[in-house]
Motif scaffolding. Sequence first.
Motif, PDB file in Angstrom:
ATOM      1  N   ASN A   1      -2.817   4.684  -5.046  1.00  0.00           N
ATOM      2  CA  ASN A   1      -2.129   6.527  -5.684  1.00  0.00           C
ATOM      3  C   ASN A   1      -2.236   6.929  -7.099  1.00  0.00           C
ATOM      4  OD1 ASN A   1       0.776   7.116  -6.068  1.00  0.00           O
ATOM      5  ND2 ASN A   1       1.460   6.617  -3.827  1.00  0.00           N
ATOM      6  N   PRO A   2      -1.813   7.856  -6.992  1.00  0.00           N
ATOM      7  CA  PRO A   2      -2.140   8.640  -8.519  1.00  0.00           C
ATOM      8  C   PRO A   2      -0.812   8.385  -9.686  1.00  0.00           C
ATOM      9  CG  PRO A   2      -1.897  10.326  -6.596  1.00  0.00           C
ATOM     10  CD  PRO A   2      -1.554   8.935  -6.197  1.00  0.00           C
ATOM     11  N   GLY A   3       0.724   7.473  -9.066  1.00  0.00           N
ATOM     12  CA  GLY A   3       1.556   6.727  -9.908  1.00  0.00           C
ATOM     13  C   GLY A   3       0.933   5.910 -10.416  1.00  0.00           C
ATOM     14  N   PHE A   4      -0.083   4.844  -9.738  1.00  0.00           N
ATOM     15  CA  PHE A   4       0.045   4.035 -10.416  1.00  0.00           C
ATOM     16  C   PHE A   4      -0.956   4.398 -12.675  1.00  0.00           C
ATOM     17  CE2 PHE A   4      -4.288   1.289 -11.568  1.00  0.00           C
ATOM     18  CZ  PHE A   4      -3.834  -0.234 -11.667  1.00  0.00           C
ATOM     19  N   GLU A   5      -1.344   5.239 -12.391  1.00  0.00           N
ATOM     20  CA  GLU A   5      -1.910   5.573 -13.800  1.00  0.00           C
ATOM     21  C   GLU A   5      -0.767   5.736 -14.843  1.00  0.00           C
ATOM     22  OE1 GLU A   5      -4.303   9.665 -13.400  1.00  0.00           O
ATOM     23  OE2 GLU A   5      -4.487   9.063 -11.317  1.00  0.00           O
ATOM     24  N   PHE A   6      -1.873   5.012 -15.878  1.00  0.00           N
ATOM     25  CA  PHE A   6      -0.745   5.614 -16.702  1.00  0.00           C
ATOM     26  C   PHE A   6      -0.011   6.987 -16.763  1.00  0.00           C
ATOM     27  CE2 PHE A   6      -3.140   1.797 -18.015  1.00  0.00           C
ATOM     28  CZ  PHE A   6      -2.091   1.170 -18.869  1.00  0.00           C
ATOM     29  N   ASN A   7       1.462   6.761 -17.701  1.00  0.00           N
ATOM     30  CA  ASN A   7       1.736   8.662 -18.309  1.00  0.00           C
ATOM     31  C   ASN A   7       0.951   9.028 -19.528  1.00  0.00           C
ATOM     32  OD1 ASN A   7       4.140   9.805 -19.904  1.00  0.00           O
ATOM     33  ND2 ASN A   7       5.046   9.534 -17.903  1.00  0.00           N
ATOM     34  N   GLU A   8       0.399   9.965 -19.627  1.00  0.00           N
ATOM     35  CA  GLU A   8      -0.327  11.362 -20.585  1.00  0.00           C
ATOM     36  C   GLU A   8       0.176  10.308 -21.384  1.00  0.00           C
ATOM     37  OE1 GLU A   8       2.179  15.289 -20.187  1.00  0.00           O
ATOM     38  OE2 GLU A   8       0.487  15.122 -18.964  1.00  0.00           O
ATOM     39  N   ASN A   9       1.826  10.272 -21.781  1.00  0.00           N
ATOM     40  CA  ASN A   9       1.755  10.299 -23.434  1.00  0.00           C
ATOM     41  C   ASN A   9       1.438   8.784 -24.164  1.00  0.00           C
ATOM     42  OD1 ASN A   9       4.084  12.242 -24.321  1.00  0.00           O
ATOM     43  ND2 ASN A   9       4.730  11.587 -21.906  1.00  0.00           N
ATOM     44  N   VAL A  10       0.724   8.086 -22.998  1.00  0.00           N
ATOM     45  CA  VAL A  10       0.781   6.925 -23.315  1.00  0.00           C
ATOM     46  C   VAL A  10      -0.943   5.837 -23.232  1.00  0.00           C
ATOM     47  CG1 VAL A  10       3.333   5.263 -23.701  1.00  0.00           C
ATOM     48  CG2 VAL A  10       1.880   4.873 -22.062  1.00  0.00           C
ATOM     49  N   LEU A  11      -1.201   6.924 -22.886  1.00  0.00           N
ATOM     50  CA  LEU A  11      -2.547   6.365 -22.594  1.00  0.00           C
ATOM     51  C   LEU A  11      -3.406   5.439 -23.573  1.00  0.00           C
ATOM     52  CD1 LEU A  11      -4.125  10.725 -20.939  1.00  0.00           C
ATOM     53  CD2 LEU A  11      -3.801   8.497 -20.117  1.00  0.00           C
ATOM     54  N   PRO A  12      -4.093   4.503 -23.027  1.00  0.00           N
ATOM     55  CA  PRO A  12      -4.500   3.251 -24.092  1.00  0.00           C
ATOM     56  C   PRO A  12      -5.646   4.364 -24.156  1.00  0.00           C
ATOM     57  CG  PRO A  12      -3.804   2.476 -21.400  1.00  0.00           C
ATOM     58  CD  PRO A  12      -3.929   4.465 -21.127  1.00  0.00           C
ATOM     59  N   LYS A  13      -6.181   3.393 -25.139  1.00  0.00           N
ATOM     60  CA  LYS A  13      -7.199   3.394 -25.743  1.00  0.00           C
ATOM     61  C   LYS A  13      -8.671   2.818 -25.784  1.00  0.00           C
ATOM     62  CE  LYS A  13      -6.367   6.907 -29.688  1.00  0.00           C
ATOM     63  NZ  LYS A  13      -6.557   7.442 -31.356  1.00  0.00           N
ATOM     64  N   GLU A  14      -9.930   2.677 -26.048  1.00  0.00           N
ATOM     65  CA  GLU A  14     -10.454   1.970 -25.491  1.00  0.00           C
ATOM     66  C   GLU A  14     -10.128   0.818 -25.862  1.00  0.00           C
ATOM     67  OE1 GLU A  14     -15.361   2.962 -26.304  1.00  0.00           O
ATOM     68  OE2 GLU A  14     -14.427   5.220 -25.660  1.00  0.00           O
ATOM     69  N   ASN A  15     -10.257   0.704 -27.410  1.00  0.00           N
ATOM     70  CA  ASN A  15      -9.879  -0.282 -27.715  1.00  0.00           C
ATOM     71  C   ASN A  15      -8.640  -1.641 -27.464  1.00  0.00           C
ATOM     72  OD1 ASN A  15      -8.706   0.914 -29.715  1.00  0.00           O
ATOM     73  ND2 ASN A  15      -9.341  -0.071 -30.815  1.00  0.00           N
ATOM     74  N   GLU A  16      -8.087  -0.905 -26.753  1.00  0.00           N
ATOM     75  CA  GLU A  16      -6.974  -1.565 -26.230  1.00  0.00           C
ATOM     76  C   GLU A  16      -6.848  -2.087 -25.380  1.00  0.00           C
ATOM     77  OE1 GLU A  16      -4.588   1.952 -29.018  1.00  0.00           O
ATOM     78  OE2 GLU A  16      -4.157   1.939 -26.885  1.00  0.00           O
ATOM     79  N   PRO A  17      -6.007  -4.132 -24.961  1.00  0.00           N
ATOM     80  CA  PRO A  17      -6.039  -4.048 -23.826  1.00  0.00           C
ATOM     81  C   PRO A  17      -5.123  -3.832 -22.675  1.00  0.00           C
ATOM     82  CG  PRO A  17      -5.783  -5.296 -25.617  1.00  0.00           C
ATOM     83  CD  PRO A  17      -5.671  -4.171 -26.587  1.00  0.00           C
ATOM     84  N   ILE A  18      -5.936  -3.348 -21.746  1.00  0.00           N
ATOM     85  CA  ILE A  18      -5.118  -3.046 -20.765  1.00  0.00           C
ATOM     86  C   ILE A  18      -5.032  -4.339 -19.545  1.00  0.00           C
ATOM     87  CG2 ILE A  18      -5.291  -1.970 -18.122  1.00  0.00           C
ATOM     88  CD1 ILE A  18      -7.036   0.181 -19.989  1.00  0.00           C
ATOM     89  N   ILE A  19      -3.688  -4.854 -18.869  1.00  0.00           N
ATOM     90  CA  ILE A  19      -2.820  -6.015 -18.390  1.00  0.00           C
ATOM     91  C   ILE A  19      -2.732  -5.729 -17.682  1.00  0.00           C
ATOM     92  CG2 ILE A  19      -1.474  -8.169 -18.338  1.00  0.00           C
ATOM     93  CD1 ILE A  19      -2.086  -8.833 -21.467  1.00  0.00           C
TER      94      ILE A  19
ATOM     95  N   PRO B   1       0.944  -1.453   0.079  1.00  0.00           N
ATOM     96  CA  PRO B   1      -0.233  -0.111   0.384  1.00  0.00           C
ATOM     97  C   PRO B   1       0.561   0.826  -0.030  1.00  0.00           C
ATOM     98  CG  PRO B   1      -0.421  -1.107   2.479  1.00  0.00           C
ATOM     99  CD  PRO B   1       0.396  -2.309   1.493  1.00  0.00           C
ATOM    100  N   LYS B   2       2.098   1.379  -0.051  1.00  0.00           N
ATOM    101  CA  LYS B   2       3.087   2.211   0.196  1.00  0.00           C
ATOM    102  C   LYS B   2       3.830   2.470  -1.530  1.00  0.00           C
ATOM    103  CE  LYS B   2       4.018   1.897   5.517  1.00  0.00           C
ATOM    104  NZ  LYS B   2       4.649   2.079   6.722  1.00  0.00           N
ATOM    105  N   SER B   3       3.569   2.003  -1.944  1.00  0.00           N
ATOM    106  CA  SER B   3       4.533   1.666  -3.147  1.00  0.00           C
ATOM    107  C   SER B   3       3.891   3.328  -4.370  1.00  0.00           C
ATOM    108  CB  SER B   3       4.470   0.533  -4.079  1.00  0.00           C
ATOM    109  OG  SER B   3       4.796   0.546  -4.611  1.00  0.00           O
ATOM    110  N   LYS B   4       4.479   3.314  -4.979  1.00  0.00           N
ATOM    111  CA  LYS B   4       3.795   4.692  -5.500  1.00  0.00           C
ATOM    112  C   LYS B   4       3.476   4.122  -6.747  1.00  0.00           C
ATOM    113  CE  LYS B   4       6.206   8.876  -4.640  1.00  0.00           C
ATOM    114  NZ  LYS B   4       6.014   9.911  -4.196  1.00  0.00           N
ATOM    115  N   LEU B   5       3.526   2.554  -7.477  1.00  0.00           N
ATOM    116  CA  LEU B   5       2.902   1.327  -8.142  1.00  0.00           C
ATOM    117  C   LEU B   5       1.164   1.218  -7.183  1.00  0.00           C
ATOM    118  CD1 LEU B   5       5.939   0.244 -10.494  1.00  0.00           C
ATOM    119  CD2 LEU B   5       3.712   2.000 -11.347  1.00  0.00           C
ATOM    120  N   ASN B   6       1.166   0.977  -5.896  1.00  0.00           N
ATOM    121  CA  ASN B   6      -0.731   0.250  -6.001  1.00  0.00           C
ATOM    122  C   ASN B   6      -0.978   1.089  -6.353  1.00  0.00           C
ATOM    123  OD1 ASN B   6      -2.262   1.232  -3.525  1.00  0.00           O
ATOM    124  ND2 ASN B   6      -1.427  -1.102  -3.173  1.00  0.00           N
TER     125      ASN B   6
END
Length: 188
Positions: free
Chosen positions: A70-88, A62-67
């Motif tokens: 945490n806002p750090g979990f979000e995708f970087n704005e340069n690579v935001l997925p589009k609706e039809n692109e799989p997120i794993i 829970p303390k990780s920036k990648l939890n």
Amino acid sequence: MNLREKNTALILVDVQKAFLDENYWGGNRNNKNAEITCGKILNKWRELNLPIFHIRHSSTNPKSKLNEQNPGFEFNENVLPKENEPIITKNVNSAFIGTNLKEQLDRLGITSIVIVGITTNHCVSTTTRMAGNYGYETYLISDATAAFDRIGINGEKYDSEIIHLTTLANLNEEFATVWNFEKLMSEI
């Protein structure tokens, strides 16, 4: 046959906001434009209508920036997925462990993949090694990944660029073919 004709998939590994916090990960990050380069590659894949897979790390700490809390979990704005692109979403270093990535690739008949993301010596390396072991024709893009300084087992400091380059050297021609952005664009 070029990568386009092979229907090569793009796998973006952990291009998440958490990695913008250099000090948290060890400082002195190399390839500070890695996310921008990842975004350029992503746009090319979209333009060519080739398969894309967005991988994100969800730390169970829970303390990780990648939890995920945490806002750090979000995708970087340069690579935001589009609706039809799989997120794993994964919880360990490899995008293949505890996920259905291999099943999705195999279902689409994909035998060739390009890997980009962060960090070179952790999740990118582990995913690249497994991709090679699974028999995929794997390409790792050197300037679309980045590393941070690391502290050795005796307290010595290793520079991020050395970490990055030695990781790439370990992977090249063993688990993957390492190219830079320009070489990738010439082969697509």
